[in-house]
Scaffold this active site. Structure first.
Site, PDB file in Angstrom:
ATOM      1  N   GLU A 141       0.872  -1.267  -0.047  1.00 26.26           N
ATOM      2  CA  GLU A 141       0.059   0.028   0.166  1.00 26.26           C
ATOM      3  C   GLU A 141       1.078   1.253   0.021  1.00 26.26           C
ATOM      4  O   GLU A 141       1.896   1.265   0.760  1.00 26.26           O
ATOM      5  CB  GLU A 141      -0.854  -0.037   1.251  1.00 26.26           C
ATOM      6  CG  GLU A 141      -1.834   1.118   1.287  1.00 26.26           C
ATOM      7  CD  GLU A 141      -2.595   1.095   2.184  1.00 26.26           C
ATOM      8  OE1 GLU A 141      -4.122   1.292   2.186  1.00 26.26           O
ATOM      9  OE2 GLU A 141      -2.223   0.989   3.454  1.00 26.26           O
ATOM     10  N   ALA A 312       0.740  -0.850  10.781  1.00 21.06           N
ATOM     11  CA  ALA A 312       0.148  -2.340  10.678  1.00 21.06           C
ATOM     12  C   ALA A 312      -0.369  -2.011   8.998  1.00 21.06           C
ATOM     13  O   ALA A 312      -0.740  -1.091   8.643  1.00 21.06           O
ATOM     14  CB  ALA A 312      -0.590  -2.967  11.361  1.00 21.06           C
ATOM     15  N   ASN A 315      -3.684  -6.381   4.724  1.00 20.17           N
ATOM     16  CA  ASN A 315      -3.558  -7.368   3.616  1.00 20.17           C
ATOM     17  C   ASN A 315      -4.357  -8.460   4.231  1.00 20.17           C
ATOM     18  O   ASN A 315      -4.747  -9.124   4.975  1.00 20.17           O
ATOM     19  CB  ASN A 315      -2.161  -8.055   3.608  1.00 20.17           C
ATOM     20  CG  ASN A 315      -0.987  -7.304   3.492  1.00 20.17           C
ATOM     21  OD1 ASN A 315      -0.933  -6.253   2.707  1.00 20.17           O
ATOM     22  ND2 ASN A 315      -0.144  -7.263   4.471  1.00 20.17           N
ATOM     23  N   HIS A 347      -8.537  -2.217  14.519  1.00 21.45           N
ATOM     24  CA  HIS A 347      -8.456  -1.360  13.389  1.00 21.45           C
ATOM     25  C   HIS A 347      -8.282  -2.267  11.921  1.00 21.45           C
ATOM     26  O   HIS A 347      -8.921  -2.116  11.090  1.00 21.45           O
ATOM     27  CB  HIS A 347      -7.325  -0.072  13.280  1.00 21.45           C
ATOM     28  CG  HIS A 347      -7.256   0.741  12.315  1.00 21.45           C
ATOM     29  ND1 HIS A 347      -7.689   2.063  12.291  1.00 21.45           N
ATOM     30  CD2 HIS A 347      -6.905   0.612  11.072  1.00 21.45           C
ATOM     31  CE1 HIS A 347      -7.355   2.536  11.127  1.00 21.45           C
ATOM     32  NE2 HIS A 347      -7.010   1.764  10.297  1.00 21.45           N
ATOM     33  N   GLU A 348      -6.954  -3.054  12.265  1.00 19.94           N
ATOM     34  CA  GLU A 348      -6.898  -3.861  11.041  1.00 19.94           C
ATOM     35  C   GLU A 348      -7.787  -4.890  10.531  1.00 19.94           C
ATOM     36  O   GLU A 348      -7.987  -5.178   9.473  1.00 19.94           O
ATOM     37  CB  GLU A 348      -5.420  -4.587  11.103  1.00 19.94           C
ATOM     38  CG  GLU A 348      -4.190  -3.387  11.525  1.00 19.94           C
ATOM     39  CD  GLU A 348      -4.040  -2.539  10.186  1.00 19.94           C
ATOM     40  OE1 GLU A 348      -4.389  -2.758   8.976  1.00 19.94           O
ATOM     41  OE2 GLU A 348      -3.965  -1.337  10.767  1.00 19.94           O
TER      42      GLU A 348
END
Length: 914
Positions: A141, A312, A315, A347-348
């Site tokens: 990203e 972080a 993916n 969050h991820e």
């Protein structure tokens, strides 16, 4: 027929003549030589007649491309490759036209070097039996997939993936999907060149023709992974190394399916990974129930890396991140570290829905994933898992204030911002895309009600499953759930720069309101004040019995309006500090608000009191009110009990002390005494050690009080912290260093000590085995007051600090009054070196901000402008403009209120015999 480029007006976009639908990727990783080779078979839909295939690639030694067309019934070999280095793409010309509506398969091989630049497919390392051992992972990203393989590197161009990894037999291979087959590499794997694996092995071998030993199959293996659903390139992931793992599972509340969950690390740190793994199992079913959408992949892994550019990365199926993002040892890490790990992990996981299942069509809508992951992962989910943490209130002190501070600058940008090229794309991962977007969503959720908000989000997700979206898709979902005209209400919050200040003028039978754009510099020009926001006012009023109520239905969508109420009773706008605006009251009303806020059983909530403190200081900074009024408000709140209000007070006073750093010593001393007087009683009451089972908010309040008094030079606190560090230094026993005070004890030891303490903390840093100790000690190294030691700390940055960790010591050097100017000069002297070191990742802009944001004179701004005049600032021009704005605003604040602050402190000192 020539290529038809429908995106020819946008230099950042690829031609639309072809679209990838499937990638068959094989990557061979050599951890000994630190190189990798790859082969791809990419299935394409031909959307327009074309003889040119253009894709993104930023690497070396791309082989000749082959193209097998179903329409032409033959395989074509490229005529030429034309590279466009500036736009990171290659146009491959073939001698025949591919007809619209047909399909084709592009075959290409390549090789690359595994660098340590933290982007693309890169190398990291850990110590194993006294030696460095390498491993690899990806970070794509926003636009770095092209560094690992040829691709159509745009989020809209989703495709499926079948990935095979070839590696040493004693290593572990990871990717987005589960492994479906793994076996030793044999000659038979390359026997059939018509298969993807066979063609790839043949191609990979051709790269190493002069090194026969590389072609041998002994000692290598192949890992094949399950085919993925359609995903964007930036969330493709793979990794290879000597990893250990922990495993658990969760059962879907929607389908009853049980999915494995793993967390991978190098063996030396696996013991610190259990908390993140357990939390992942806890939050996944909550997300499923809230969104009414099941997590779709067969597994969800996490890989913890020693070197990682950001916190972080989400993916799909393989979350990655740095050690401080996912490792937690409750014996050696603070509550703040635990909260950070929980917030980042949640969050991820939120991104598995926001970004992965539904992906923004282009990077101008990055807020659709980042704002959502912030509000969902760090507030809504945390409130359900750890209600005692009061995440909604913490959001105000963190994300909301961070967003308002940046957005109050003239150099701000809209949440939805144009992204013409890679350099701009990298810069928009900032407090506006994360914190302001999340603040706007929190405002909307409060206005319509959280249940209806989440229902609208579920509608949005289910309508766009596995597809892409733009802002209006979200507004339409929430409009359907609420029956409100959400697009009209929210449009200017997303598309326009800035936010409003609402000025309150009292009348006998009500209040008159006026909205204007707010700038921290205070000099709003007429053409900058044309926007009218739809502002959810959240009006809190009280009745004759003192009972309060909040009207959430009121919206100010005009320049001015009058609202009837009884101004003789307490009232307040923006109840709960839920909306994205500041409120300017008269000085007389601010006094009354302070009285009510300080009253036992006040009508004003914790969130209200936090907002009052923040607004008072920020309005003073802009010249709307006086800083003395803000100081008077804080003086009234000495009996405050809530930790989060104290945190807001601490942050505001720290901002004032940092800006007033070059004012006369007498003024600075009085300001420090004020801080000591405000926070000292808390230290006296709470002490330095936390008993077993103590509530989390008491632990945090103690940390806040001790840190604030130490920073202000409280003699008793400094003596105590020094004694605790000395005991540790003399005995090796750290039992007198409470986990939550570890950072301030290290900082105090260095700040008020000498070479001996500095070297001791440096040794702690070099031996640190947990992220918390490593970060605390590294930050402390930037706090010395000795010019010679400051020089040593500056030299230390480029010799002993990992690239990913440089920001920690940058931050402390920037906040250290004694180091601030030497540090700014050092960064300018070493700018070319840092620019090269951080080439291609997010963090150069952050370094520029850390190095200069606390300078406070017009001369500083002039010198900085002159320095960068001949530099290429295209990768951080937004951050540079914001830093210059902040310096100008700080200079105006000091110029405007220096006498006001000095006079107030003088009067306060006399009144309090201080």
């Amino acid at each position: 027929m020539a290529n038809v480029d429908k995106n020819n007006g946008d230099a950042s976009r690829l031609p639309e003549s072809v679209k990838p639908t499937h990638y068959d990727l094989t990557i061979k990783t050599d951890l000994e030589k630190l190189v990798f080779t790859g082969y791809a078979v990419i299935t394409l839909n031909i959307l327009e007649d074309t003889s040119v295939i253009t894709f993104n690639y930023k690497g070396a030694k791309l082989q000749r491309c082959l193209l097998r067309s179903d329409a032409l019934k033959k395989e074509l070999t490229e005529v030429s490759q034309v590279a466009d280095a500036a736009r990171e793409r290659i146009a491959v010309h073939f001698g025949h036209t591919l007809p619209k509506g047909s399909t084709a398969k592009l075959r290409v091989g390549w090789e690359g070097i595994l660098t340590d630049n933290l982007m693309g497919y890169y190398v990291s390392s850990a110590q194993h039996e006294g030696k460095k051992r390498f491993y690899t992972l990806t970070h794509f990203e926003p636009t770095a997939a092209r560094r690992a393989f040829p691709c159509w590197d745009e989020p809209l161009l989703k495709a499926t993936y079948s990935i095979s990894l070839i590696s040493r037999e004693d290593t572990v291979n990871l990717s987005n999907m589960p492994a479906i087959e793994e076996h030793p590499l044999t000659e038979s794997d390359g026997a059939d060149p018509e298969t993807s694996l066979g063609a790839s092995i043949k191609t990979l071998a051709s790269f190493s023709a002069n090194e026969p030993h590389v072609n041998e199959h002994t000692g290598w293996k192949v890992t094949k992974f399950q085919k993925s659903p359609p995903i964007s390139t930036y969330i493709v992931a793979f990794a290879n190394g000597h990893f250990s793992h922990l495993e658990t599972s969760y059962t879907s509340p929607l389908s009853g399916k049980t999915r494995p969950l793993r967390i991978y690390t190098t063996p030396d740190i696996i013991s610190q990974a259990q908390f993140a793994l357990d939390l992942k199992a806890q939050v996944l079913p909550i997300y499923e129930k809230l969104f009414e959408v099941e997590y779709p992949l067969p597994k969800l892994d996490t890989l913890v890396a020693h070197d990682f550019a950001i916190g972080a990365m989400e993916n799909w199926g393989l979350i990655t991140g740095r050690t401080s993002a996912f490792l937690y040892d409750d014996r050696k890490a603070s509550l703040a570290a635990k909260k950070s790990v929980a917030g980042i992990l949640s969050h991820e996981v939120a991104h598995m829905w926001f970004g992965n299942i539904v992906t923004m069509a282009w990077w101008d809508n990055v807020w659709l994933k980042e704002g959502f992951a912030t509000i969902m992962g760090e507030v809504i989910i945390m409130n359900r898992v750890f209600p005692e943490w009061k995440s909604n209130s913490s959001f105000i002190a963190g994300h909301l204030q961070r967003a308002l501070t940046l957005d109050a600058q003239r150099s701000s940008h809209p949440i939805e911002v144009d992204c013409p090229d890679e350099k701009h794309i990298n810069q928009i991962f900032d407090a506006l895309s994360y914190s302001k977007a999340a603040s706007m969503l929190r405002m909307l959720a409060t206005f319509v009600g959280e249940d209806k908000f989440l229902k609208g989000v579920s509608i949005y997700l289910r309508k766009r499953l596995y597809g892409s979206s733009v802002t209006h898709d979200l507004w339409d979902g929430i409009a359907e759930a609420t029956g409100l005209d959400i697009p009209t209400i929210m449009e200017n919050w997303v598309l326009k720069i800035g936010f409003p200040v609402v000025t309150v003028t009292e009348k006998e039978d009500g209040i008159h309101l006026r909205q204007d754009r707010f700038l921290s510099s205070g000099d709003v020009k007429e053409d900058e004040n044309q926007i009218l926001w739809h502002i959810p006012l959240g009006l809190l009023t009280t009745d004759s019995n003192g009972a309060s109520s909040v009207d959430r239905s009121l919206i100010l969508n005009k320049r001015e309006a009058t609202i009837p109420l009884d101004p003789s009773r307490p009232f307040k706008l923006n109840a709960g500090t839920a909306s994205v605006f500041r409120v300017a009251y008269s000085p007389e009303r601010l006094v009354k608000l302070g009285d009510e806020a300080a009253r036992e059983n006040s009508a004003f909530s914790t969130e209200d009191r936090m907002g009052l403190v923040s607004d008072a200081f920020e309005l003073a900074k802009s010249g709307v009110s006086k800083t003395s009024g803000a100081l008077g408000l804080i003086d009234k709140l000495r009996s405050e009990k809530e930790q989060l209000v104290w945190s807001s007070i601490s942050d505001s006073l720290s901002s004032l002390r940092t800006t007033w750093w070059e004012q006369p010593k007498d003024v600075r001393d009085k300001l420090n005494v004020f801080v000591q007087t405000i926070f000292g009683p808390l230290v006296d009451r709470l002490g330095y050690d936390h008993p077993q089972g103590e509530p989390s908010y008491i632990r945090e309040l103690r940390d806040c009080a001790v840190s604030s008094t130490a920073a202000a030079g409280h003699p008793g606190v400094i003596k105590e912290l020094q004694a605790r560090f000395r005991h540790f230094q003399d005995t090796g026993d750290d039992s007198r260093i409470p986990i939550d005070l570890q950072g301030i004890i290290y900082c105090t030891a260095v700040q008020h000590g000498g070479r001996e303490e500095y070297e001791a903390v440096k040794r702690i840093f070099k031996k640190a085995i947990t992220p918390s100790v490593k970060i605390a000690s590294l930050r402390a190294l930037g706090f010395s007051q000795d010019p010679a030691i400051i020089d040593d700390a500056l030299a230390f940055i480029l010799t002993d600090v990992q690239t990913q960790d440089i920001m920690y010591i940058f931050t402390s050097l920037g906040t250290n009054n004694k180091a601030r100017r030497p540090f700014a000069k050092y960064f300018q002297d070493k700018f070319d070196e840092f620019s090269k070191l951080f080439e291609g990742n997010f963090n150069l802009a952050k370094l520029v901000t850390a190095a200069f944001q606390h300078l406070t004179t017009k001369e500083d701004a002039t010198q900085l402008t002159e320095f960068f005049k001949e530099k290429d600032v295209s990768k951080f021009n937004l951050a540079l403009a914001q830093v210059l704005d902040k310096i100008h605003s700080s200079a105006k604040w000091v110029e405007r209120d220096a006498k006001d602050v000095a006079d107030w402190l003088e009067a306060w000192s006399k009144e309090n015999n201080a």
